[in-house]
Design a protein around this motif. Structure first.
Motif, mmCIF file in Angstrom:
data_model
loop_
_atom_site.group_PDB
_atom_site.id
_atom_site.type_symbol
_atom_site.label_atom_id
_atom_site.label_comp_id
_atom_site.label_asym_id
_atom_site.label_seq_id
_atom_site.Cartn_x
_atom_site.Cartn_y
_atom_site.Cartn_z
ATOM 1 N N ASP A 32 0.854 -1.183 0.000
ATOM 2 C CA ASP A 32 0.000 0.000 0.000
ATOM 3 C C ASP A 32 0.897 1.242 0.000
ATOM 4 O O ASP A 32 1.219 1.810 1.047
ATOM 5 N N TRP A 33 1.316 1.648 -1.213
ATOM 6 C CA TRP A 33 2.254 2.764 -1.332
ATOM 7 C C TRP A 33 1.651 4.067 -0.827
ATOM 8 O O TRP A 33 2.371 4.924 -0.306
ATOM 9 N N MET A 34 0.347 4.230 -0.966
ATOM 10 C CA MET A 34 -0.289 5.456 -0.478
ATOM 11 C C MET A 34 -0.218 5.527 1.047
ATOM 12 O O MET A 34 -0.015 6.599 1.615
ATOM 13 N N LYS A 35 -0.367 4.391 1.718
ATOM 14 C CA LYS A 35 -0.247 4.365 3.180
ATOM 15 C C LYS A 35 1.193 4.674 3.593
ATOM 16 O O LYS A 35 1.419 5.431 4.536
ATOM 17 N N ILE A 36 2.155 4.094 2.868
ATOM 18 C CA ILE A 36 3.566 4.377 3.171
ATOM 19 C C ILE A 36 3.847 5.860 2.996
ATOM 20 O O ILE A 36 4.480 6.493 3.850
ATOM 21 N N GLN A 37 3.363 6.435 1.892
ATOM 22 C CA GLN A 37 3.573 7.856 1.649
ATOM 23 C C GLN A 37 2.943 8.695 2.765
ATOM 24 O O GLN A 37 3.555 9.631 3.274
ATOM 25 N N GLY A 38 1.726 8.353 3.153
ATOM 26 C CA GLY A 38 1.045 9.094 4.213
ATOM 27 C C GLY A 38 1.781 9.004 5.540
ATOM 28 O O GLY A 38 1.922 10.004 6.248
ATOM 29 N N ASP A 39 2.266 7.797 5.876
ATOM 30 C CA ASP A 39 2.995 7.624 7.135
ATOM 31 C C ASP A 39 4.307 8.398 7.143
ATOM 32 O O ASP A 39 4.676 9.011 8.154
ATOM 33 N N VAL A 40 5.013 8.393 6.015
ATOM 34 C CA VAL A 40 6.275 9.137 5.930
ATOM 35 C C VAL A 40 6.008 10.633 6.022
ATOM 36 O O VAL A 40 6.708 11.351 6.749
ATOM 37 N N GLU A 41 5.000 11.102 5.299
ATOM 38 C CA GLU A 41 4.673 12.534 5.367
ATOM 39 C C GLU A 41 4.251 12.943 6.774
ATOM 40 O O GLU A 41 4.613 14.017 7.244
ATOM 41 N N LEU A 44 7.280 13.336 8.901
ATOM 42 C CA LEU A 44 8.094 14.496 8.530
ATOM 43 C C LEU A 44 7.376 15.821 8.754
ATOM 44 O O LEU A 44 8.013 16.867 8.811
ATOM 45 N N ASP A 45 6.052 15.795 8.882
ATOM 46 C CA ASP A 45 5.265 17.009 9.070
ATOM 47 C C ASP A 45 5.534 17.571 10.467
ATOM 48 O O ASP A 45 5.082 17.033 11.466
ATOM 49 N N GLN A 46 6.266 18.675 10.506
ATOM 50 C CA GLN A 46 6.681 19.246 11.781
ATOM 51 C C GLN A 46 5.734 20.318 12.307
ATOM 52 O O GLN A 46 5.666 20.543 13.505
ATOM 53 N N ASP A 47 4.998 20.976 11.414
ATOM 54 C CA ASP A 47 4.141 22.058 11.873
ATOM 55 C C ASP A 47 2.668 21.650 11.999
ATOM 56 O O ASP A 47 1.825 22.464 12.349
ATOM 57 N N GLY A 50 -0.497 18.914 8.033
ATOM 58 C CA GLY A 50 -0.926 17.760 7.250
ATOM 59 C C GLY A 50 -0.163 17.535 5.967
ATOM 60 O O GLY A 50 -0.472 16.628 5.216
ATOM 61 N N LYS A 51 0.835 18.366 5.696
ATOM 62 C CA LYS A 51 1.643 18.170 4.490
ATOM 63 C C LYS A 51 3.094 18.518 4.781
ATOM 64 O O LYS A 51 3.405 19.281 5.690
ATOM 65 N N PHE A 52 3.985 17.914 3.998
ATOM 66 C CA PHE A 52 5.417 18.159 4.143
ATOM 67 C C PHE A 52 5.812 19.205 3.117
ATOM 68 O O PHE A 52 5.704 18.997 1.916
ATOM 69 N N ASP A 53 6.261 20.366 3.609
ATOM 70 C CA ASP A 53 6.605 21.455 2.707
ATOM 71 C C ASP A 53 7.858 22.180 3.193
ATOM 72 O O ASP A 53 8.565 21.703 4.085
ATOM 73 N N ALA A 54 8.139 23.322 2.601
ATOM 74 C CA ALA A 54 9.348 24.079 2.922
ATOM 75 C C ALA A 54 9.379 24.515 4.389
ATOM 76 O O ALA A 54 10.455 24.600 4.991
ATOM 77 N N LYS A 55 8.223 24.786 4.980
ATOM 78 C CA LYS A 55 8.180 25.165 6.400
ATOM 79 C C LYS A 55 8.694 24.022 7.272
ATOM 80 O O LYS A 55 9.432 24.255 8.230
ATOM 81 N N ASP A 56 8.306 22.795 6.926
ATOM 82 C CA ASP A 56 8.762 21.634 7.689
ATOM 83 C C ASP A 56 10.266 21.441 7.545
ATOM 84 O O ASP A 56 10.954 21.100 8.509
ATOM 85 N N VAL A 57 10.775 21.662 6.338
ATOM 86 C CA VAL A 57 12.220 21.542 6.107
ATOM 87 C C VAL A 57 12.963 22.553 6.970
ATOM 88 O O VAL A 57 13.985 22.234 7.587
ATOM 89 N N GLU A 58 12.447 23.770 7.044
ATOM 90 C CA GLU A 58 13.096 24.809 7.852
ATOM 91 C C GLU A 58 13.062 24.443 9.338
ATOM 92 O O GLU A 58 14.043 24.634 10.053
ATOM 93 N N ILE A 59 11.949 23.901 9.812
ATOM 94 C CA ILE A 59 11.858 23.492 11.214
ATOM 95 C C ILE A 59 12.865 22.380 11.501
ATOM 96 O O ILE A 59 13.566 22.411 12.522
ATOM 97 N N LEU A 60 12.956 21.392 10.615
ATOM 98 C CA LEU A 60 13.925 20.307 10.799
ATOM 99 C C LEU A 60 15.353 20.837 10.781
ATOM 100 O O LEU A 60 16.192 20.429 11.584
#
Length: 88
Positions: A32-41, A44-47, A50-60
């Motif tokens: 279930d690649w969609m489940k894997i993608q959702g779990d990874v996101e 990684l979602d720091q703020d 619900g999505k992994f974006d540039a803000k999350d990269v900056e927080i990390l």
């Protein structure tokens, strides 16, 4: 030694992914690649938006920089030794 270990881990990850793809193609497993993608996101979602974006990269980046800056002298010695080990 760490260069060889890094190459070995990268190779293992690549072979594992290819193996999963082959097993899925022939019907032995269902991935279930969609489940894997959702779990990874989600991990990684720091703020919490619900999505992994540039803000999350900056927080990390800020979190890791805070850890690295606590002991700058020990860290710089480690980085120099690590770089020298990769070079030679």
């Amino acid at each position: 030694a760490s260069k060889k270990l890094t190459k070995a881990v990268a190779g293992l990850v690549g072979v594992s992914f290819i193996g999963l793809q082959v097993l899925q193609h022939y019907g032995y497993i269902q991935v279930d690649w969609m489940k894997i993608q959702g779990d990874v996101e989600k991990s990684l979602d720091q703020d919490g938006d619900g999505k992994f974006d540039a803000k999350d990269v900056e927080i990390l980046r800020q979190k890791y920089m805070a850890v690295l800056q606590q002991s700058i002298f020990a860290g710089s010695g480690f980085i120099a030794g690590f770089a020298a080990g990769f070079r030679w």
